[in-house]
Design an enzyme around this catalytic site. Structure first.
Site, mmCIF file in Angstrom:
data_model
loop_
_atom_site.group_PDB
_atom_site.id
_atom_site.type_symbol
_atom_site.label_atom_id
_atom_site.label_comp_id
_atom_site.label_asym_id
_atom_site.label_seq_id
_atom_site.Cartn_x
_atom_site.Cartn_y
_atom_site.Cartn_z
ATOM 1 N N ASP A 1 0.837 -1.205 0.000
ATOM 2 C CA ASP A 1 0.000 0.000 0.000
ATOM 3 C C ASP A 1 0.864 1.244 0.000
ATOM 4 O O ASP A 1 0.571 2.238 -0.642
ATOM 5 C CB ASP A 1 -0.877 0.039 1.265
ATOM 6 N N ASP B 1 0.887 4.328 -2.514
ATOM 7 C CA ASP B 1 0.702 5.729 -2.111
ATOM 8 C C ASP B 1 1.802 6.613 -2.680
ATOM 9 O O ASP B 1 1.566 7.744 -3.090
ATOM 10 C CB ASP B 1 0.730 5.851 -0.583
ATOM 11 N N LEU C 1 -8.864 11.438 3.429
ATOM 12 C CA LEU C 1 -8.235 12.629 3.991
ATOM 13 C C LEU C 1 -6.828 12.796 3.451
ATOM 14 O O LEU C 1 -6.150 11.837 3.125
ATOM 15 C CB LEU C 1 -8.150 12.517 5.516
ATOM 16 N N GLU D 1 -8.990 13.879 16.959
ATOM 17 C CA GLU D 1 -9.386 12.576 17.498
ATOM 18 C C GLU D 1 -8.480 11.508 16.924
ATOM 19 O O GLU D 1 -7.665 11.777 16.038
ATOM 20 C CB GLU D 1 -10.852 12.291 17.161
ATOM 21 N N LYS E 1 -7.045 8.486 14.800
ATOM 22 C CA LYS E 1 -7.237 7.974 13.451
ATOM 23 C C LYS E 1 -7.116 6.454 13.522
ATOM 24 O O LYS E 1 -6.028 5.910 13.671
ATOM 25 C CB LYS E 1 -6.182 8.542 12.507
ATOM 26 N N ASP F 1 -6.977 2.596 12.530
ATOM 27 C CA ASP F 1 -6.434 1.871 11.390
ATOM 28 C C ASP F 1 -7.400 0.736 11.057
ATOM 29 O O ASP F 1 -7.230 -0.397 11.494
ATOM 30 C CB ASP F 1 -5.041 1.335 11.739
ATOM 31 N N TYR G 1 -16.307 2.561 15.369
ATOM 32 C CA TYR G 1 -16.203 3.901 15.964
ATOM 33 C C TYR G 1 -16.730 4.925 14.962
ATOM 34 O O TYR G 1 -16.256 4.966 13.815
ATOM 35 C CB TYR G 1 -14.754 4.218 16.326
ATOM 36 N N LYS H 1 -0.056 11.424 10.498
ATOM 37 C CA LYS H 1 0.396 10.041 10.712
ATOM 38 C C LYS H 1 1.695 10.021 11.499
ATOM 39 O O LYS H 1 2.636 10.745 11.160
ATOM 40 C CB LYS H 1 0.598 9.351 9.362
ATOM 41 N N CYS I 1 31.088 -16.825 -5.142
ATOM 42 C CA CYS I 1 30.809 -15.386 -5.083
ATOM 43 C C CYS I 1 29.670 -15.042 -6.047
ATOM 44 O O CYS I 1 29.743 -15.384 -7.229
ATOM 45 C CB CYS I 1 32.058 -14.605 -5.459
ATOM 46 N N CYS J 1 31.229 -12.708 -9.039
ATOM 47 C CA CYS J 1 32.214 -13.178 -10.020
ATOM 48 C C CYS J 1 32.292 -14.692 -10.095
ATOM 49 O O CYS J 1 32.998 -15.233 -10.943
ATOM 50 C CB CYS J 1 33.596 -12.612 -9.701
ATOM 51 N N CYS K 1 35.037 -13.668 -0.660
ATOM 52 C CA CYS K 1 35.344 -14.080 -2.023
ATOM 53 C C CYS K 1 36.857 -14.025 -2.186
ATOM 54 O O CYS K 1 37.494 -13.034 -1.849
ATOM 55 C CB CYS K 1 34.657 -13.132 -3.017
ATOM 56 N N CYS L 1 37.620 -9.994 -8.686
ATOM 57 C CA CYS L 1 36.184 -9.826 -8.509
ATOM 58 C C CYS L 1 35.792 -8.367 -8.732
ATOM 59 O O CYS L 1 36.320 -7.468 -8.077
ATOM 60 C CB CYS L 1 35.775 -10.258 -7.100
#
Length: 681
Positions: free
Chosen positions: A32, A36, A82, A112, A114, A116, A232, A322, A416, A419, A434, A439
């Site tokens: 998520d 966002d 929001l 108030e 928030k 989840d 709620y 948040k 490795c 390489c 390695c 390498c």
DNA sequence: GCCCCTCGAGTTCT
DNA sequence: CTCGAGGGGC
């Protein structure tokens, strides 16, 4: 401009793809949070180029489409989401915007919790709950009435306890009205549900919100009843009636009619009061019986809300603050193995990016195979990560209770990963290395180390450039830096004429650096900055170091058998001798200048002969500058606090060193006191 | 031979 | 910043 249009279109395509995966197919490919971030980026681009906004852009609607299996209901008024504030700064911007839009008004906020969970709209007719609808895409949601009816805290019939004396009675519950709120799964229920899912060999839910969402969209209401969800309320819409004068009035009305509302609410007259509330809630978070992820802030007065209005997507009078999470859980997608400049193979956990304490974190080192075993991390595991006192995230533990089924144990590769060279892990050591001399990963590491600030200080030679130089075969060792062709470098990606000129000037200047920088830059095992300085000072020239027999090396401070052997072995290697010759031919300074005389007046300064440790962020100077200043005055600076430490100088956000100093009774200087002492000299 | 002090090495993100 | 490990004092 064409580029921006392309960026925007690409982002839209990507977002539409993920929306489809998420909302329709129910099998998201990204978290998520990542989603966002994509959306935010698109919004920013569109905000900067409003002429490129089209009606079909994903930003122009609120969410996805309802899935099949439930009836669809069109919301009487859109259920907006929001705007988010991820920091107090962003909250400040919100406050400033509000006050600018309605100048001269006394703005007060209602704050108030928030929750989840997931938003829900409940429709009442003549006091009876007739329909429950999910938020859906904000315009249309799914009808989940039967499931919501099983929630004990959703009043099926509105109560109408009498109004308190000072409160307006508000609208009667007789007509048609809509109550909006959040369905959450209390932590106790969440634990219980996951326990039984594990017993039944089903994949446990990742978090209470997913559990609540999954439950509400279950087609079997009996299952829902067993899950003990909670509701709620935070909003009220009454057909044909004006809203109550303030948001707090609305909450009181909801309480009186049988709804639970946020147990913590406060009216805040200004930003300072909001910040205090946010701080207060943060402290109480661990004691709450459900998960919250922030605080919702609304302009309290309905009249002002109306004046501020809303955009197509979000109301202008509300914001969701948040909390920056100090810890986060996420899922390990992959355990990669990195190869460092010494060839050390380091396992690194790569996980679903999460926001942690203000930044996005997607990987954390697992140090070595031993640590992987201790934690028992496996690909697919949920892990708890945190940033300790510092910035670097670490995996604290595997959430074994969320491990779904058998996951294969991590095994260190035997060759490795870069390489294909042989890997050797000496008896009793924690790290495997390695062994290949060629390498590319080791080469890249040595180049970066060589160019680093404390070594040859070649600015502009960063990871991106080193990758190109090595991959294109232009550089096969540090000496090649001094013989590179200017035109070839200019032709590289993301390299302009000006940057190339700067780079070559830096490389050129590095030829004159004193021996200790070169010695450190060579990357001889166990020879760090300090040992390099001691060696350079004692022997004066690189040839002397190379020619020194082991006993002579060991006579140097801090050089014992292990370090001496490492130095000898390095210079015994023909390719390393050849490297030195090439550096000599390139005109590098292979000598250490005579030690400068002791600073004048240094002996009797406050700092002379004392040992200091620095921690935290100083406002007036960097830690390096502070260290140099102390040394210039005859003091010593070390990295860790011990009984021998005279003073710990603490800046802002001091970490564990302060605690250690207090435990050992070491004197502490804050920045002001430190600056005072500096002035006194 | 043990223990304390330091040094070295690896590391994340903006 | 933290961990592991070398050096050196006792």
């Amino acid at each position: 401009m064409g580029d921006i249009r392309k960026d925007i279109e690409g982002l839209r395509r990507e977002i539409r793809h993920h929306e489809h995966r998420y909302y329709v197919l129910d099998t998201p490919e990204i978290s998520d949070f990542e989603f966002d971030q994509l959306m935010r980026r698109l919004q920013e681009l569109e905000a900067a180029h409003p002429e490129l906004v089209t009606p079909d852009s994903p930003t122009q609607r609120v969410g996805g489409e309802p899935a099949e299996g439930f009836d669809v209901h069109v919301h009487a008024a859109p259920m907006l989401s929001l705007d988010n504030a991820y920091s107090l700064d962003e909250l400040r911007e919100f406050d400033a915007r509000v006050r600018k839009l309605i100048p001269g008004e006394a703005v007060a906020y209602a704050a108030e919790l928030k929750f989840d969970g997931l938003s829900m709209s409940l429709l009442y007719e003549n006091g009876r709950m007739v329909k429950a609808v999910t938020r859906g895409d904000g315009l249309r949601g799914e009808v989940v009435t039967a499931n919501i009816r099983t929630i004990r805290t959703v009043p099926l019939m509105l109560e109408a306890r009498g109004a308190g004396e000072r409160e307006p009675a508000g609208p009667s519950a007789a007509g048609r009205l809509e109550v909006r709120g959040e369905v959450v799964m209390p932590l106790a229920s969440f634990e219980r549900v996951n326990r039984s899912r594990r017993e039944a060999d089903e994949a446990p839910f990742a978090n209470p919100r997913n559990a609540a969402a999954g439950t509400v969209r279950t087609l079997d209401a009996r299952v829902v009843a067993g899950r003990r969800l909670d509701f709620y309320a935070y909003g009220l819409l009454v057909e044909g009636a004006a809203p109550l004068p303030t948001h707090l009035d609305t909450l009181r009305w909801l309480n009186r009619h049988g709804f639970k509302t946020s147990p913590l609410v406060r009216e805040c007259a200004d930003l300072a009061a909001l910040e205090a509330f946010i701080e207060d809630v943060r402290g109480r978070m661990p004691d709450l019986p459900f998960e919250i992820d922030g605080v919702v802030v609304k302009v309290n007065a309905a009249a002002l809300q109306a004046r501020l209005g809303a955009t197509a997507k979000i109301p202008r009078w509300a914001v969701a603050y948040k909390y920056p999470a100090r810890q986060a859980t996420t899922r390990v997608l992959h355990i990669a193995v990195q190869v460092g400049r010494t060839g050390a193979l380091t396992p690194v956990a790569e996980f679903d990016p999460v926001l942690l304490d203000g930044s996005t974190v997607s990987r954390a080192t697992l140090h070595n195979p031993e640590e992987v075993r201790r934690l028992d991390v496996r690909v697919g595991d949920w892990v708890l990560i945190e940033k300790g006192g510092d910035v670097i995230p670490k995996v604290v533990q595997v959430i074994t209770s969320r491990r779904a089924g058998e996951l294969p144990e991590f095994v260190m590769p035997e060759r490795c990963p870069v390489c294909g060279g042989t890997v050797h892990r000496p008896e009793g050591e924690a790290v495997a290395r390695c062994e290949s001399a060629d390498c590319p990963a080791k080469l890249k590491g040595s180049l970066l180390h060589f160019a680093s600030r404390r070594a040859m200080d070649i600015q502009g030679l960063g990871e991106a450039l080193v990758d190109q130089l090595v991959d294109k075969g232009l550089v096969a060792g540090v000496a090649d830096l001094y013989t590179m062709d200017f035109d070839t470098v200019v032709a590289l990606e993301r390299m302009g004429r000006k940057s190339a000129e700067n780079l070559f000037a830096q490389i050129d200047a590095s030829r004159a650096h004193p021996l200790h920088r070169l010695l450190f830059g060579l990357g001889i095992r166990f020879v760090g900055e300090r040992t390099a300085q001691l060696l350079a000072r004692r022997f004066g020239a690189l040839d002397a170091v190379m020619a020194a027999p082991e006993e002579e090396l060991r006579a140097t401070e801090e050089v014992g058998p292990v370090v001496a052997e490492s130095i000898r072995a390095f210079f015994a290697e023909p390719r390393n001798r050849a490297l030195v010759e090439r550096l000599r031919a390139a005109g590098l300074n292979l000598a250490e200048p005579e030690a400068p005389p002791a600073p004048a007046g240094g002996e009797d300064s406050f700092f002379a002969g004392k040992t200091f440790v620095l921690t935290g962020t100083l406002a007036a100077m960097s830690r390096d500058e502070a260290a140099d200043t102390i040394r210039a005055r005859g003091g010593t600076v070390t990295g860790s606090v011990s009984k021998k430490t005279h003073y710990l100088v603490v800046g802002a956000d001091a970490g564990s060193k302060l605690a250690r100093a207090q435990a050992l009774g070491v004197a502490v200087l804050d920045e002001a006191a430190f600056l005072e002492k500096l002035k006194a000299v």
